[in-house]
Design a protein around this motif. Structure first.
Motif, PDB file in Angstrom:
ATOM      1  N   ASP A 108       0.853  -1.188   0.000  1.00 49.49           N
ATOM      2  CA  ASP A 108       0.000   0.000   0.000  1.00 49.49           C
ATOM      3  C   ASP A 108       0.890   1.238   0.000  1.00 49.49           C
ATOM      4  OD1 ASP A 108      -2.408   1.243  -0.151  1.00 49.49           O
ATOM      5  OD2 ASP A 108      -3.020   0.864   1.912  1.00 49.49           O
ATOM      6  N   GLU A 109       0.668   2.104  -0.977  1.00 47.01           N
ATOM      7  CA  GLU A 109       1.553   3.255  -1.191  1.00 47.01           C
ATOM      8  C   GLU A 109       0.841   4.539  -0.786  1.00 47.01           C
ATOM      9  OE1 GLU A 109       4.837   3.321  -4.111  1.00 47.01           O
ATOM     10  OE2 GLU A 109       3.318   4.340  -5.322  1.00 47.01           O
ATOM     11  N   TYR A 110       1.611   5.467  -0.279  1.00 45.61           N
ATOM     12  CA  TYR A 110       1.039   6.695   0.272  1.00 45.61           C
ATOM     13  C   TYR A 110       0.783   7.765  -0.779  1.00 45.61           C
ATOM     14  CZ  TYR A 110       0.973  11.160   2.817  1.00 45.61           C
ATOM     15  OH  TYR A 110       0.664  12.413   3.270  1.00 45.61           O
ATOM     16  N   VAL A 111       1.829   8.172  -1.526  1.00 54.46           N
ATOM     17  CA  VAL A 111       1.652   9.400  -2.293  1.00 54.46           C
ATOM     18  C   VAL A 111       2.649   9.458  -3.445  1.00 54.46           C
ATOM     19  CG1 VAL A 111       3.291  10.865  -1.038  1.00 54.46           C
ATOM     20  CG2 VAL A 111       1.145  11.875  -1.874  1.00 54.46           C
ATOM     21  N   ASP A 112       2.380  10.317  -4.407  1.00 53.89           N
ATOM     22  CA  ASP A 112       3.223  10.477  -5.596  1.00 53.89           C
ATOM     23  C   ASP A 112       4.189  11.656  -5.480  1.00 53.89           C
ATOM     24  OD1 ASP A 112       3.950   9.771  -8.305  1.00 53.89           O
ATOM     25  OD2 ASP A 112       2.879  11.549  -8.983  1.00 53.89           O
ATOM     26  N   MET A 113       4.009  12.483  -4.486  1.00 51.34           N
ATOM     27  CA  MET A 113       4.898  13.642  -4.320  1.00 51.34           C
ATOM     28  C   MET A 113       5.018  13.969  -2.836  1.00 51.34           C
ATOM     29  SD  MET A 113       1.637  14.491  -4.583  1.00 51.34           S
ATOM     30  CE  MET A 113       1.414  14.321  -6.350  1.00 51.34           C
ATOM     31  N   TRP A 114       6.160  14.539  -2.457  1.00 49.14           N
ATOM     32  CA  TRP A 114       6.343  14.975  -1.079  1.00 49.14           C
ATOM     33  C   TRP A 114       6.195  16.500  -1.040  1.00 49.14           C
ATOM     34  CZ3 TRP A 114      11.022  11.484   0.774  1.00 49.14           C
ATOM     35  CH2 TRP A 114      10.560  10.179   0.902  1.00 49.14           C
ATOM     36  N   SER A 145      -3.325  -9.484   3.620  1.00 45.56           N
ATOM     37  CA  SER A 145      -2.759  -9.238   2.292  1.00 45.56           C
ATOM     38  C   SER A 145      -1.710  -8.132   2.296  1.00 45.56           C
ATOM     39  CB  SER A 145      -3.876  -8.875   1.311  1.00 45.56           C
ATOM     40  OG  SER A 145      -4.619  -7.758   1.766  1.00 45.56           O
ATOM     41  N   VAL A 146      -1.806  -7.195   3.225  1.00 49.46           N
ATOM     42  CA  VAL A 146      -0.862  -6.073   3.241  1.00 49.46           C
ATOM     43  C   VAL A 146       0.464  -6.547   3.832  1.00 49.46           C
ATOM     44  CG1 VAL A 146      -0.391  -3.739   4.057  1.00 49.46           C
ATOM     45  CG2 VAL A 146      -2.733  -4.410   3.467  1.00 49.46           C
ATOM     46  N   VAL A 147       1.508  -6.545   3.008  1.00 46.57           N
ATOM     47  CA  VAL A 147       2.812  -7.036   3.452  1.00 46.57           C
ATOM     48  C   VAL A 147       3.885  -5.950   3.433  1.00 46.57           C
ATOM     49  CG1 VAL A 147       2.325  -9.415   2.760  1.00 46.57           C
ATOM     50  CG2 VAL A 147       3.411  -7.852   1.114  1.00 46.57           C
ATOM     51  N   MET A 148       3.531  -4.745   2.986  1.00 44.74           N
ATOM     52  CA  MET A 148       4.529  -3.685   2.916  1.00 44.74           C
ATOM     53  C   MET A 148       3.837  -2.337   2.764  1.00 44.74           C
ATOM     54  SD  MET A 148       7.825  -3.399   0.300  1.00 44.74           S
ATOM     55  CE  MET A 148       7.780  -5.182   0.120  1.00 44.74           C
ATOM     56  N   TYR A 149       4.467  -1.297   3.319  1.00 47.92           N
ATOM     57  CA  TYR A 149       4.047   0.079   3.083  1.00 47.92           C
ATOM     58  C   TYR A 149       5.075   0.762   2.192  1.00 47.92           C
ATOM     59  CZ  TYR A 149       1.094  -0.687   7.227  1.00 47.92           C
ATOM     60  OH  TYR A 149       0.189  -1.178   8.134  1.00 47.92           O
ATOM     61  N   SER A 150       4.599   1.675   1.372  1.00 51.70           N
ATOM     62  CA  SER A 150       5.496   2.524   0.578  1.00 51.70           C
ATOM     63  C   SER A 150       5.161   3.981   0.865  1.00 51.70           C
ATOM     64  CB  SER A 150       5.341   2.251  -0.916  1.00 51.70           C
ATOM     65  OG  SER A 150       6.038   3.222  -1.684  1.00 51.70           O
ATOM     66  N   THR A 151       6.175   4.786   1.119  1.00 51.32           N
ATOM     67  CA  THR A 151       5.947   6.181   1.484  1.00 51.32           C
ATOM     68  C   THR A 151       5.857   7.114   0.278  1.00 51.32           C
ATOM     69  OG1 THR A 151       8.328   6.477   1.777  1.00 51.32           O
ATOM     70  CG2 THR A 151       7.033   5.942   3.739  1.00 51.32           C
ATOM     71  N   GLY A 152       6.179   6.609  -0.917  1.00 52.18           N
ATOM     72  CA  GLY A 152       6.085   7.506  -2.055  1.00 52.18           C
ATOM     73  C   GLY A 152       6.569   6.881  -3.341  1.00 52.18           C
TER      74      GLY A 152
END
Length: 795
Positions: free
Chosen positions: A325-331, A364-371
């Protein structure tokens, strides 16, 4: 706690022009019915649609039975900059368009009419690099809680250990950690229910935490997606959630391990839209998408580039699909003028908190992505932010690793001053026609790759400066996300002995190379191809299209989808999907695919497409034309036969065997052989007969009332053999149901999906129908003066 459907009986209007409201049920995508034009400031990124602000209103009366309850609304997704008003008072705001948020309903008038108003802003264009949709595009729920209650998201369950796992990996002894957050006084108890709805365990809790030992529990993984339910009681309150028994570990020696067994993530990037439905989130659409991706060799999804919907998580849990599950496309650096970079620094902790709350109980969620492709990772501030977000996610959930998709070559070029967004540039370009705007950020590098090919990005990533501009950020995450960095894997594993590498975004043609390398090197944990399924927006970026479907002099605003999927927009697997099945060892092959023989002109360029081959040999009338044949097989050699005559045998260094032959109607056969010359498989394609008819092929024989039925419409001969050369306009009408969408998979599509007439694309079209009451839903297709019908059971 009661969870009540709050999606019916809404009205909406476009705020700048509409005085009258239109009735609508949620979820709803307002952008999909807007005009498209080249001059629109969102340009191809959002499929040339207009962006506007919308007002949604619902009038409702709360039952007296709920007068003593604490009431809360949940909005799963509003795009974007949402404002929520209750009886005229502003009660909530949320800038990010992809996070769910909760609104306490303290100003309600029980027994009287209330008005909820939601304003969704999307006139601030451009604000995205892909199609976003507009409005309340995910569900809305009303929660009713007692004075003494379990908090929303207050039940959390985690598998701490599994032992004595059987050989199949489907069963073992489990230790679980349960925590419950409550308000008020009372005793807590729980019961665990299996898939047969039998209570397998029931206990009282001494306090808010408990350790649960479950002997002979069924385990959850991609091959055994077994789900339990846990019901937690607190006085008169009860919450029920689904969960799976699975452990998750990660280290350099063993990669990612699920229940003690190494798993290689064979992943697909997807955007959030549901293809012909636009941005609308629907459980049937998400289940279908996950099913199709899994059928074509994938075991993991990257929610590029925003938190995924709850329905998608539900589908992944049920069908056995891993999720990053990914957070965002820009910081904090913009990629478009009005994107989320203006808000992210102030909101990221709240956004990440809500994302973890949403994800925590989903196996099912095995990883987080910050961007994604955030060039900030090459700057001191961005490196610190990488660490801050990783550590914050660990504080919320230390059971999952944290990554970030970094475009390695992008970081170096950005540091050198190429492709940089600035407000000054944006202000200048805002005064120019949309077609003259210059690409920046990720879009700039996408265009470079389109011009110079996939090797430009991959070779560029091997430069020493790319290592310098990524290594510090990589040290601040658990798993280093490499966008298009496959040529660095071997060197970096040696140079950084503690680094775990994830191909967070990759090209399809590298699937075999990645998988063979990963099998021998557990430091490489997975791969996510761009993209698994085609999507709206970034129009044409991944398309190989010919003039008969996309004329060179046609309106640019006719481009609608990216054309980047291994699965097309209608859900059909392309040749690249069959290649993926073989590359990832889902099948050994051989599987035949052929570039459309009659397409003799040039196609639009794209680095994101490996091939435009499809599974057909029906090109009657093209005798003697050149035919490019691809065979996907894990074999030492493949021999090709046409009408029983051998056309030669070939070997390959990977699993693609390519032949150039002349087309003649009949039967094309591929035979695969092992090293000893023994036949190990064969596949054939036949030419369709001259007659043409319409086949209506529902994907399900039975559909529930109110749910979606996907109906494939295909031009075939009498025997059902596909005829991709045929083109027709078709009209669809429905009895006992609603036609939600109708269209085809062509990336160039001026027609859109909201009409009851569409043209076919390579002989295919798709209708999406919402079933009515119990009985049958009838599909009527009219084409060339003929009428075809199909009935589907509704129950």
């Amino acid at each position: 706690m009661l969870k009540l459907d709050f999606n019916q009986g809404w009205k909406y209007r476009r705020m700048d022009v509409d005085e009258n409201f239109t009735e609508v049920n949620l979820p709803h995508d307002a952008m999909l019915c807007e005009p498209r034009a080249e001059e629109n400031p969102g340009i191809h990124n959002i499929g040339y649609f207009e962006g506007h602000n919308y007002e949604y209103i619902k009038k409702f009366t709360i039952d007296e039975k709920l007068s003593d309850k604490k009431l809360t609304l949940e909005f799963e997704g509003v795009y974007h900059n949402a404002e929520v008003y209750l009886n005229g008072k502003l009660v909530a705001e949320r800038p990010y368009g992809y996070t769910n948020f909760y609104v306490p309903m303290q100003e309600l008038r029980v027994g009287e009419e209330n008005t909820i108003k939601v304003v969704a802003h999307n006139a601030d264009q451009p604000n995205s690099r892909w199609y976003t949709g507009s409005g309340i595009y995910r569900p809305v729920w009303l929660y009713a809680q007692n004075e003494n209650h379990i908090k929303i998201n207050g039940v959390k369950i985690l598998t701490q250990a599994v032992t004595n796992v059987n050989e199949e990996g489907s069963e073992g002894d489990a230790t679980l950690a349960l925590s419950v957050e409550t308000v008020g006084n009372g005793h807590i108890r729980y019961e665990i229910i299996d898939e047969d709805n039998a209570v397998v365990m029931a206990e009282k809790m001494a306090n808010s935490r408990a350790t649960i030992n479950m002997a002979h529990s069924m385990l959850w993984d991609e091959n055994h997606p077994y789900l339990y339910k846990i019901r937690v009681y607190f006085g008169d309150d009860m919450q029920e959630i689904s969960f799976g028994v699975r452990t998750l570990k990660w280290d350099r020696d063993n990669g990612i391990q699920i229940n003690g067994k190494r798993v290689i993530l064979k992943g697909a990037c997807i955007h959030s839209d549901n293809q012909l439905l636009g941005a609308v989130t629907d459980i049937d659409a998400e289940m279908r998408r996950v099913r199709i991706l899994k059928e074509n060799g994938y075991n993991a999804i990257r929610s590029a580039h925003n938190p995924c919907s709850k329905y998608l998580l539900e589908a992944c849990d049920k069908l056995g699909m891993y999720m990053m599950d990914e957070y965002v496309d820009m910081w904090y650096i913009h990629k478009t003028r009005y994107d989320y970079a203006s808000y992210m620094p102030d909101w990221y902790e709240r956004d990440l908190f809500d994302m973890v709350q949403k994800d925590y109980n989903h196996p099912s969620v095995v990883m987080y992505s910050t961007g994604n492709e955030v060039a900030e990772t090459g700057q001191a501030r961005g490196i610190d932010l990488t660490k801050a977000m990783t550590e914050y996610l660990h504080s919320l959930d230390d059971s999952r690793p944290v990554s970030c998709g970094v475009n390695i070559f992008f970081n170096l070029l950005f540091a050198m001053g190429f492709g940089i967004y600035s407000d000054e540039k944006a202000e200048k370009e805002a005064k120019q026609p949309a077609k003259k705007k210059k690409a920046v950020g990720s879009e700039f590098y996408n265009q470079l790759a389109g011009i110079f090919g996939d090797k430009s990005m991959k070779i560029g990533a091997t430069l020493h400066g790319c290592d310098v501009k990524t290594r510090d950020a990589y040290a601040n995450m658990d798993i280093a996300g490499y966008n298009y960095g496959i040529l660095r894997y071997k060197k970096d594993l040696k140079k950084y002995p503690n680094r775990l590498i994830l191909g967070s975004e990759t090209f399809c043609k590298d699937a075999y190379k990645f998988y063979e390398f990963a099998k021998k090197n557990p430091g490489v944990v997975g791969d996510f191809v761009w993209a698994g399924m085609d999507y709206l927006g970034e129009a044409g970026i991944g398309s190989w299209e010919y003039e008969d479907y996309a004329p060179k002099d046609a309106d640019k605003a006719g481009w609608l989808s990216a054309g980047s999927g291994r699965i097309d927009l209608a859900g059909n697997p392309l040749g690249e999907a069959y290649y993926t099945r073989v590359a990832f060892e889902q099948e050994k092959g051989p599987i035949l695919a052929v570039t459309p023989v009659y397409q003799t002109g040039t196609h639009s360029p794209s680095a994101w497409k490996m091939s435009d081959a499809i599974r057909s040999w029906s090109y009657r009338g093209c005798e003697g034309y050149k035919a490019k044949v691809e065979v996907y097989a894990r074999a030492a050699a493949v021999e090709l036969f046409l009408n029983g005559e051998s056309l030669g045998k070939k070997t390959s260094k990977d699993c693609i065997f390519k032949f150039q032959i002349k087309y003649y109607s009949g039967e094309l056969t591929a035979v695969s052989y092992d090293k000893g010359g023994k036949e190990i498989g064969r596949d054939s394609l036949i030419t369709a007969e001259a007659d043409t008819e319409v086949r209506i092929r529902p994907e399900k024989k039975i559909v529930e009332p109110g749910h979606l039925a996907y109906i494939n419409i295909q031009l075939t001969d009498y025997f059902g053999t596909w005829k991709p050369m045929e083109k027709r306009n078709i009209k669809v009408t429905v009895e006992n149901g609603k036609l939600e969408a109708l269209g085809n998979a062509c990336p160039y599509n001026p027609q859109g999906f909201l009409n009851n007439i569409t043209s076919t694309y390579y002989g295919n079209a798709l209708a999406i129908v919402r079933a009515g009451k119990e009985g049958t839903v009838k599909i009527i297709v009219e084409s060339n003066g003929e009428k075809y019908t199909k009935e589907i059971m509704v129950q």
